[in-house]
Write an enzyme that holds these catalytic residues in place. Structure first.
Site, mmCIF file in Angstrom:
data_model
loop_
_atom_site.group_PDB
_atom_site.id
_atom_site.type_symbol
_atom_site.label_atom_id
_atom_site.label_comp_id
_atom_site.label_asym_id
_atom_site.label_seq_id
_atom_site.Cartn_x
_atom_site.Cartn_y
_atom_site.Cartn_z
ATOM 1 N N CYS A 121 0.880 -1.262 0.084
ATOM 2 C CA CYS A 121 0.038 -0.058 -0.022
ATOM 3 C C CYS A 121 0.925 1.531 -0.062
ATOM 4 O O CYS A 121 0.400 2.374 -0.322
ATOM 5 C CB CYS A 121 -1.202 0.060 1.184
ATOM 6 S SG CYS A 121 -2.103 -1.478 1.319
ATOM 7 N N HIS A 254 -2.728 6.981 2.593
ATOM 8 C CA HIS A 254 -3.360 5.871 2.078
ATOM 9 C C HIS A 254 -4.717 5.663 2.658
ATOM 10 O O HIS A 254 -4.815 6.134 3.868
ATOM 11 C CB HIS A 254 -2.404 4.832 2.562
ATOM 12 C CG HIS A 254 -2.986 3.544 2.107
ATOM 13 N ND1 HIS A 254 -3.332 3.100 1.093
ATOM 14 C CD2 HIS A 254 -3.131 2.436 3.067
ATOM 15 C CE1 HIS A 254 -3.906 1.801 0.906
ATOM 16 N NE2 HIS A 254 -3.677 1.628 2.335
ATOM 17 N N ASN A 284 -10.044 0.143 0.122
ATOM 18 C CA ASN A 284 -8.663 0.025 -0.094
ATOM 19 C C ASN A 284 -8.243 -0.391 -1.221
ATOM 20 O O ASN A 284 -8.265 -1.718 -1.375
ATOM 21 C CB ASN A 284 -8.198 -0.509 0.956
ATOM 22 C CG ASN A 284 -6.592 -0.641 1.602
ATOM 23 O OD1 ASN A 284 -6.066 -0.340 0.496
ATOM 24 N ND2 ASN A 284 -5.979 -1.169 2.346
HETATM 25 N N1 ACO Z 1 -18.565 -8.177 9.354
HETATM 26 C C1 ACO Z 1 -18.972 -8.499 10.742
HETATM 27 N N2 ACO Z 1 -18.233 -8.979 11.771
HETATM 28 C C2 ACO Z 1 -16.798 -8.513 11.431
HETATM 29 C C3 ACO Z 1 -16.392 -8.917 10.189
HETATM 30 C C4 ACO Z 1 -17.171 -8.391 9.088
HETATM 31 N N3 ACO Z 1 -16.610 -8.130 7.929
HETATM 32 N N4 ACO Z 1 -14.960 -8.784 10.303
HETATM 33 C C5 ACO Z 1 -14.978 -9.084 11.632
HETATM 34 N N5 ACO Z 1 -15.861 -9.044 12.238
HETATM 35 C C6 ACO Z 1 -16.020 -9.110 13.707
HETATM 36 C C7 ACO Z 1 -14.833 -10.097 14.518
HETATM 37 O O1 ACO Z 1 -14.993 -11.371 14.077
HETATM 38 C C8 ACO Z 1 -15.066 -9.797 15.887
HETATM 39 O O2 ACO Z 1 -16.062 -10.531 16.256
HETATM 40 P P1 ACO Z 1 -15.944 -11.029 17.895
HETATM 41 O O3 ACO Z 1 -15.726 -9.681 19.104
HETATM 42 O O4 ACO Z 1 -17.036 -11.887 18.049
HETATM 43 O O5 ACO Z 1 -14.629 -11.803 17.809
HETATM 44 C C9 ACO Z 1 -15.428 -8.379 15.915
HETATM 45 O O6 ACO Z 1 -15.970 -8.156 14.413
HETATM 46 C C10 ACO Z 1 -14.608 -7.281 16.008
HETATM 47 O O7 ACO Z 1 -13.182 -7.549 15.279
HETATM 48 P P2 ACO Z 1 -11.995 -6.839 15.098
HETATM 49 O O8 ACO Z 1 -11.004 -7.414 14.644
HETATM 50 O O9 ACO Z 1 -11.788 -6.707 16.934
HETATM 51 O O10 ACO Z 1 -12.487 -5.269 14.590
HETATM 52 P P3 ACO Z 1 -11.904 -4.180 14.362
HETATM 53 O O11 ACO Z 1 -12.642 -3.117 15.111
HETATM 54 O O12 ACO Z 1 -10.403 -4.121 14.687
HETATM 55 O O13 ACO Z 1 -12.026 -3.777 12.943
HETATM 56 C C11 ACO Z 1 -10.615 -3.921 11.099
HETATM 57 C C12 ACO Z 1 -11.296 -4.820 12.188
HETATM 58 C C13 ACO Z 1 -11.593 -3.112 10.377
HETATM 59 C C14 ACO Z 1 -9.905 -4.733 10.174
HETATM 60 C C15 ACO Z 1 -9.689 -2.972 11.715
HETATM 61 O O14 ACO Z 1 -8.967 -3.478 12.691
HETATM 62 C C16 ACO Z 1 -8.899 -2.208 10.820
HETATM 63 O O15 ACO Z 1 -9.315 -1.293 9.885
HETATM 64 N N6 ACO Z 1 -7.653 -2.242 10.707
HETATM 65 C C17 ACO Z 1 -6.588 -1.707 9.825
HETATM 66 C C18 ACO Z 1 -6.263 -2.627 8.750
HETATM 67 C C19 ACO Z 1 -6.230 -2.157 7.368
HETATM 68 O O16 ACO Z 1 -7.130 -1.123 7.170
HETATM 69 N N7 ACO Z 1 -5.845 -2.786 6.558
HETATM 70 C C20 ACO Z 1 -5.658 -2.457 5.249
HETATM 71 C C21 ACO Z 1 -4.434 -3.008 4.746
HETATM 72 S S1 ACO Z 1 -3.077 -2.327 5.391
HETATM 73 C C22 ACO Z 1 -3.216 -0.804 4.979
HETATM 74 O O17 ACO Z 1 -3.543 -0.569 3.780
HETATM 75 C C23 ACO Z 1 -2.251 -0.031 5.892
#
Ligand code: ACO
Length: 327
Positions: A121, A254, A284
């Protein structure tokens, strides 16, 4: 600085394949695999409303081609004016030749330097810094710099925590040597100890794919690191450009997650009105996200000549970097 050669942005273009795929369409698709998600979850946790996916017969170089044509047209240049292509992608058309060479062929450019940059990215920011150094040292006069991805090909549609986050697309800019600024400063980093939090480990060996060909991510670890390095690199590169944060008209980080953008904006005390955010419409698109956002804001008139812009990438590797430029 006397006699310094700058790289001036003289054109930009973007391309998003097909029609938008809404969160509700992803809900349906995941339901077919027995997984639950919802429009509300995706919007609240990421800010994403829709994404675009390439059709089966479209490759990364096809998306790059359309974005490049738009950028060249805006610059008023024929493809053969380009003497350097630097293309950032983690989803190349093939192992080799490079996607940059495939793009050169599609643009019918007879001969120029052309190569890919792989920094996930952060790829576009890496590619832009590289092209700038070619121009500053007189090795190129007109560079086409592209970020293009077909991440839909490496998504695991049985992993709801990643497959809803990404989309396909391409963005391009044309740089020309100029005695006026131009790209003012850049700085690139990698910290490979964090490889495991975001990777696609599969490799081709002996006629087979060895290891998983799908993207895996520790979302929370990526989130924390992304916020940290977007803040530090913004401060560093603005300083290298001899500016302060208040002098930056537009921040284009990004586009991974709206919450990451909001948190970085808060730490840097940047109002939302100076932050370009396209993650809601594009999701993304990895290396394409920054040039796509740049092009959207340039075409809708927010970006104006004479303004200063900060571009920032962050992604797998773990890599990050930033560029300050004057339009
Ligand atoms: N739909 C519904 N529920 C979901 C989904 C979904 N698509 N995905 C995960 N969940 C659930 C999980 O299973 C978890 O359930 P549980 O509590 O019963 O175990 C709950 O949601 C919370 O999951 P978390 O991983 O704690 O959610 P979080 O608030 O951290 O959000 C996310 C996840 C959106 C991936 C976040 O961590 C994030 O944005 N991270 C940054 C990563 C990113 O953007 N990466 C892109 C590539 S890297 C880059 O470009 C820099």
């Amino acid at each position: 600085m006397a006699n310094r050669i700058y790289s001036a942005v003289v054109g930009s273009g973007g391309y998003l394949p097909g029609s938008p795929v809404s969160n509700n369409a992803m809900v349906e698709r995941l339901r077919d695999s027995g997984l639950e998600t919802s429009d509300e979850w995706i919007r609240e946790r990421t800010g994403i409303e829709q994404r675009y996916f390439a059709t089966d017969d479209q490759t990364t170089s096809d998306l790059a081609y359309h974005a490049s044509l738009a950028a060249l047209e805006q610059a008023g240049l024929e493809p053969n004016a380009v003497d350097l292509i630097v293309l950032a992608t983690s989803t190349p058309d093939m192992v080799f030749p490079s996607t940059a060479c495939r793009l050169q062929h599609k643009l019918a450019i007879r001969q120029c330097a052309a190569f890919d940059v792989q920094a996930v990215c952060s790829g576009f920011v890496y590619a832009l810094a590289t092209a700038d150094l070619f121009i500053q040292t007189g090795q190129a006069q007109t560079a086409l710099v592209v970020g293009a991805e077909t991440f839909s090909r490496i998504l695991d549609y049985t992993d709801r925590s990643t497959c809803v986050l990404f989309g396909d697309g391409a963005g391009a800019v044309v740089l020309k040597a100029s005695d006026k600024p131009g790209i003012l400063a850049h700085k690139l980093y990698a910290r490979a100890e964090h490889e495991a939090i975001l990777n696609t480990p599969g490799q081709l060996a002996h006629g087979r794919v060895c290891g998983s060909p799908f993207l895996t991510m520790d979302g929370q670890a990526v989130f924390r690191l992304a916020v940290e390095v977007l803040e530090s690199s913004a401060r560093e590169v603005v300083g290298l450009a001899g500016l302060d944060l208040q002098a930056i008209d537009w921040f284009i980080p990004h586009q991974a997650n709206r919450r990451i953008l909001a948190m970085v904006g808060k730490r840097l005390q940047i109002p939302e009105s100076r932050l370009i955010a396209t993650v809601g419409q594009h999701a993304n698109t990895s290396a394409a996200s920054v040039p796509l956002a740049f092009d959207v804001a340039r075409r809708d008139g927010r970006l104006q000549a004479g303004q200063t812009v900060l571009l920032q990438g962050v992604g797998g590797g773990f890599t990050w970097g930033a560029e300050a430029l004057r339009l």
